[in-house]
Design an enzyme around this catalytic site. Structure first.
Site, short mmCIF file in Angstrom:
data_model
loop_
_atom_site.label_atom_id
_atom_site.label_comp_id
_atom_site.label_asym_id
_atom_site.label_seq_id
_atom_site.Cartn_x
_atom_site.Cartn_y
_atom_site.Cartn_z
CD GLU A 197 -104.66 -34.51 29.45
OE1 GLU A 197 -104.94 -35.62 28.98
OE2 GLU A 197 -104.79 -33.44 28.79
CB CYS A 198 -98.95 -31.15 31.09
SG CYS A 198 -97.26 -30.55 30.80
#
Length: 446
Positions: free
Chosen positions: A330-331
């Site tokens: 994620e990210c």
């Protein structure tokens, strides 16, 4: 029919403000710390998606801080979290997000949903009697919420504190007038506050905030009591496949580089039966033997040299994917998998090279907003907040939708799938769909 209809009157407030930057976090932390010093059990929640404020509030209260978000978690989930807190707390504090009425859903929507009285924090610097006008405006704007009091923050003197209180109606008391103390301000970086784990003097500051609150609190102010359920199922029947991840070990990178982790996500994995194994790539800890891996967001742009100093980390990620084991990135976790990442000074750092593409940090915010994203296993909800842009030849397998798109927040993040890798800028909230989470991490996506 509810399994348990027991309820209790518990002191509880939602702490909000006219705008961001008014001091909600410092006031909430001060109150939590002060009551903790009095030997009381304080439970703190944060409205909306946020990682940095909860880190500070957790240190202040001595207890994990959970999100209350009507979009990401839903009404029943938020009610269950409040019920769990009410069963053990002497005081419940809910820090709002942005201004009281900002966003969809807003902090005011949350207050209305659960009957939480609002304590409004107003930055009183550079104003006098206008303070009362702003306070009464907040009080009267919506009939379905109630303001129980106001806090005058950053006053210049005791006389200034008396001045701003002039004109407040009898049913809107001044709870406290806090002096301006710039030396107690917390440092910030591009995503907000600096992480609590990076602030060696934080406990001293929290104690100073608590002392300031205790000195400023007006003795006549009383915390309102709210009737809250004592027993609500956190995982309603049918929403959590029992022991779907039993016997599986899920590794989670967790340190100053990988720190954007909702406590509720870890709770969800454990409730599914998984054994959660935390490790620190920055400290050179090896990837534990595991069946699946989660690389959450954080600050790879700040720690790229430290990651490069432990090349075994990237090698272990390569071996993990070569074994066709699930990996959610994620990210910031996704940025670590790219070919390269350019930091804010335009210095290019080689990354793991497991996902084709490059990312570049920029000074302006690139995306911010709530996100609803359709995984192959089912829909999940979450949010995005990043200052980087990314280029990759991979084609998105799905594109998120944003509930606030009509009001100007157009962030719609792509989802990339490459073998057993799932990568996106979205920070997911696992309780929004435990079934889909279980299917992915178990490797039984189909």
């Amino acid at each position: 029919m509810p399994l348990n209809t027991a309820s209790t009157l518990c002191p509880a407030v939602l702490i909000s403000a006219p705008s961001s930057g008014s001091g909600k976090t410092s006031v909430t932390a001060a109150i939590a710390r002060w009551h903790r010093h009095q030997g009381q059990r304080v439970r703190v929640f944060k409205t909306g998606p946020d990682y940095l404020d909860p880190m500070v509030l957790e240190r202040a209260s001595g207890h994990p801080v959970y999100q209350l978000d009507l979009f990401m978690g839903g009404l029943a989930h938020c009610r269950a979290l409040l019920a769990a807190a009410a069963a053990e707390a002497d005081l419940i504090l809910v820090e709002g997000v942005m201004g009281l009425f900002d966003g969809q859903p807003s902090s005011a929507d949350l207050a209305a949903a659960f009957g939480l009285p609002v304590l409004a924090v107003i930055d009183a610097a550079s104003m006098a009697q206008t303070f009362a006008a702003i306070a009464t405006g907040l009080q009267r704007y919506r009939s379905d919420i109630t303001l129980c009091g106001v806090v005058a923050n950053r006053i210049g003197s005791p006389g200034h504190g008396q001045m701003v209180a002039q004109g407040l109606p009898a049913d809107l008391p001044l709870a406290a007038a806090l002096p301006r103390r710039p030396e107690l301000s917390l440092p910030e970086r591009h995503l907000g506050l600096v992480q609590a784990m990076e602030l060696p003097e934080l406990d001293g500051q929290l104690d100073a905030w608590a002392q300031a609150w205790g000195e400023a609190l007006r003795p006549e102010f009383e915390w309102p009591r709210v009737r809250l359920a004592l027993s609500e199922p956190l995982w309603p029947a049918g929403e959590l496949p029992p022991q779907a991840l039993a016997g599986l070990r899920i590794a989670v990178a967790q340190d100053a580089c990988f720190s954007f982790i909702y406590t509720a996500n870890l709770d969800c994995l454990r409730a599914l039966g998984a054994e959660v194994l935390s490790f620190s790539p920055l400290q050179g800890q090896v990837l534990p033997e595991c069946d699946a891996l989660w690389l959450p967001g954080g600050y790879p742009e700040l720690h790229a040299p430290a990651l490069a100093a432990h090349p075994s980390f990237f090698a272990s990620l390569r071996a993990h994917l070569a074994s066709n084991k699930p990996l959610l990135a994620e990210c910031g976790g996704m940025l670590c998998l790219l070919d390269s990442l350019a930091d804010a000074q335009a210095q290019v750092h080689p990354m793991a090279g497991l996902m084709p593409g490059q990312a570049r940090m920029q000074k302006r915010l690139a995306a911010l907003g709530l996100q609803a994203l359709d995984w192959p296993e089912g829909p999940l909800r979450g949010h995005s907040f990043h200052h980087s842009t990314m280029e990759t030849p991979l084609q998105p397998q799905a594109l998120a939708s944003n509930p606030n798109a009509k009001t100007g927040s157009r962030a719609a993040e792509p989802l990339y799938i490459q073998g057993s890798l799932r990568a996106t800028y979205v920070h997911h909230y696992f309780p929004s769909n435990p079934v889909a989470v279980a299917r992915f991490f178990s490797g039984r996506s189909q």
